[in-house]
Scaffold this active site. Structure first.
Site, mmCIF file in Angstrom:
data_model
loop_
_atom_site.group_PDB
_atom_site.id
_atom_site.type_symbol
_atom_site.label_atom_id
_atom_site.label_comp_id
_atom_site.label_asym_id
_atom_site.label_seq_id
_atom_site.Cartn_x
_atom_site.Cartn_y
_atom_site.Cartn_z
ATOM 1 N N ASP A 82 1.120 -1.102 0.081
ATOM 2 C CA ASP A 82 0.416 0.106 -0.161
ATOM 3 C C ASP A 82 1.131 1.269 0.413
ATOM 4 O OD1 ASP A 82 -2.043 1.192 0.164
ATOM 5 O OD2 ASP A 82 -2.374 1.189 2.409
ATOM 6 N N HIS A 85 2.478 3.935 -9.171
ATOM 7 C CA HIS A 85 2.767 2.774 -9.138
ATOM 8 C C HIS A 85 3.373 1.402 -9.587
ATOM 9 C CE1 HIS A 85 -1.448 2.311 -7.469
ATOM 10 N NE2 HIS A 85 -2.581 3.136 -8.367
ATOM 11 N N LEU A 142 10.394 -21.128 -4.721
ATOM 12 C CA LEU A 142 9.544 -19.833 -4.463
ATOM 13 C C LEU A 142 8.232 -19.836 -4.918
ATOM 14 C CD1 LEU A 142 8.532 -17.384 -2.541
ATOM 15 C CD2 LEU A 142 9.686 -16.330 -3.998
HETATM 16 C C1 IPE Z 1 -5.597 -2.804 -0.192
HETATM 17 O O1 IPE Z 1 -5.036 -1.507 -0.412
HETATM 18 C C2 IPE Z 1 -5.351 -3.271 -1.665
HETATM 19 C C3 IPE Z 1 -4.843 -3.022 -2.032
HETATM 20 C C4 IPE Z 1 -2.579 -3.510 -1.903
HETATM 21 C C5 IPE Z 1 -4.596 -3.774 -3.123
HETATM 22 P P1 IPE Z 1 -6.244 0.248 -0.476
HETATM 23 O O2 IPE Z 1 -5.680 1.526 -0.439
HETATM 24 O O3 IPE Z 1 -7.052 -0.828 -1.685
HETATM 25 O O4 IPE Z 1 -7.049 -0.495 0.897
HETATM 26 P P2 IPE Z 1 -7.847 0.912 1.834
HETATM 27 O O5 IPE Z 1 -8.969 1.878 0.387
HETATM 28 O O6 IPE Z 1 -6.481 1.983 2.551
HETATM 29 O O7 IPE Z 1 -8.711 0.062 3.071
HETATM 30 C C1 IPE Z 2 -1.142 0.359 -3.266
HETATM 31 O O1 IPE Z 2 -1.010 1.824 -3.163
HETATM 32 C C2 IPE Z 2 -1.964 -0.116 -4.913
HETATM 33 C C3 IPE Z 2 -3.267 -1.137 -5.059
HETATM 34 C C4 IPE Z 2 -4.360 -0.790 -3.550
HETATM 35 C C5 IPE Z 2 -3.079 -1.255 -6.136
HETATM 36 P P1 IPE Z 2 -2.445 2.726 -3.198
HETATM 37 O O2 IPE Z 2 -2.607 3.068 -5.015
HETATM 38 O O3 IPE Z 2 -3.271 2.417 -2.493
HETATM 39 O O4 IPE Z 2 -1.448 4.288 -2.963
HETATM 40 P P2 IPE Z 2 -3.140 5.076 -1.815
HETATM 41 O O5 IPE Z 2 -2.695 4.068 -0.593
HETATM 42 O O6 IPE Z 2 -3.458 5.818 -2.644
HETATM 43 O O7 IPE Z 2 -1.469 5.929 -1.188
HETATM 44 MG MG MG Z 3 -4.524 2.861 -0.651
#
Ligand code: IPE
Ligand code: IPE
Ligand code: MG
Length: 238
Positions: free
Chosen positions: A21, A38, A132
């Site tokens: 995240d 990303h 793995l």
């Molecule tokens: C969780 O992250 C999903 C992934 C890392 C793929 P999100 O960014 O979607 O989750 P919330 O919205 O902070 O809970």
């Molecule tokens: C995690 O990073 C990747 C996915 C959920 C696809 P985020 O896109 O949730 O990044 P933040 O949490 O908004 O910073």
């Molecule tokens: Mg996120």
């Protein structure tokens, strides 16, 4: 296997799960688009997979895209899907070289055709690898998984007294995969966001403040070292 002198080889988690995240916030800090974040997350994936294989972790599950993530703006979703295609395409060779077997959990039917095709090819190609197990959670959410398991159990006509915890596990997407001993979430958020709810009953949590694109081998090592200090009691006394 490259041994790491600081890690206790006899107390390594067999299965590590990671909620990757913080890509969006990482990009925002740099005044860049979310998709830039990303894209920069791929390096962290590479490092994590490489290190996990190096030290002898058996299963690594990466939460890459949740069921709820489909509700993000169209542009971000399509950007993520293209990134998925290009990453699988460019990394499959490395997976082969490092004897890594790829698989996925989640609702693959939701993925665009191109994505499914690339993913399936890589899964097929790496299916004989033994070092793995790399599991990508794509279009995954735990409630979706549990709902499906219940539907299948009923569909298969199981009797009430036939339903045990072991049977339920056989109906989950993680069938035959041991529960993760360690769950890592980056970005400073302290929540599970619909990830592996059944499987993390006794998992140790490790929250890392870094945004995912900044996560490196050293951070994974820190998480494992912290895990090795924990006393796991499973409800019993020590
Ligand atoms: C969780 O992250 C999903 C992934 C890392 C793929 P999100 O960014 O979607 O989750 P919330 O919205 O902070 O809970
Ligand atoms: C995690 O990073 C990747 C996915 C959920 C696809 P985020 O896109 O949730 O990044 P933040 O949490 O908004 O910073
Ligand atoms: Mg996120």
């Amino acid at each position: 296997m490259a041994k790491d002198h600081f890690l206790d080889q006899n107390n390594l988690p067999k299965h590590i799960a990671i909620i990757m995240d913080g890509n969006g916030r990482w990009a925002k800090q740099k005044n860049k688009s979310r998709i830039f974040g990303h894209r920069n997350g791929v390096k962290a994936v590479r490092e994590t997979v490489e290190y996990a294989a190096e030290i002898g972790i058996n299963y690594l599950t990466l939460y890459a895209f949740s069921t709820e993530n489909w509700q993000r703006p169209k542009k971000e979703v399509s950007g993520l899907m293209s990134l998925l295609v290009s990453t699988i395409r460019s990394e499959t060779k490395t997976l082969m070289e490092n004897n890594i077997k790829l698989s996925s959990i989640g609702n693959m039917n939701m993925l665009p055709e191109k994505c499914k095709k690339e993913l399936n090819e890589s899964i097929k190609l790496t299916s004989g690898n033994t070092k793995l197990n790399l599991i990508l959670a794509l279009s995954y959410s735990s409630r979706w998984e549990i709902k499906n398991a219940i539907r299948k159990i009923i569909g298969d006509g199981l009797k009430v007294n036939e339903i045990s915890e072991d049977i339920i596990e056989q109906y989950l997407t993680t069938k035959n995969v041991p529960d993760p001993e360690l769950l890592i979430r980056t970005s400073g958020e302290n929540r599970v966001s619909n990830f592996l709810l059944w499987q993390i009953a006794y998992t140790e949590f490790y929250f890392c403040k870094k945004f995912w694109p900044d996560f490196r081998k050293e951070d994974l090592k820190c998480a494992i070292l912290e895990y090795q200090k924990r006393e796991r009691r499973f409800g019993k006394t020590d």
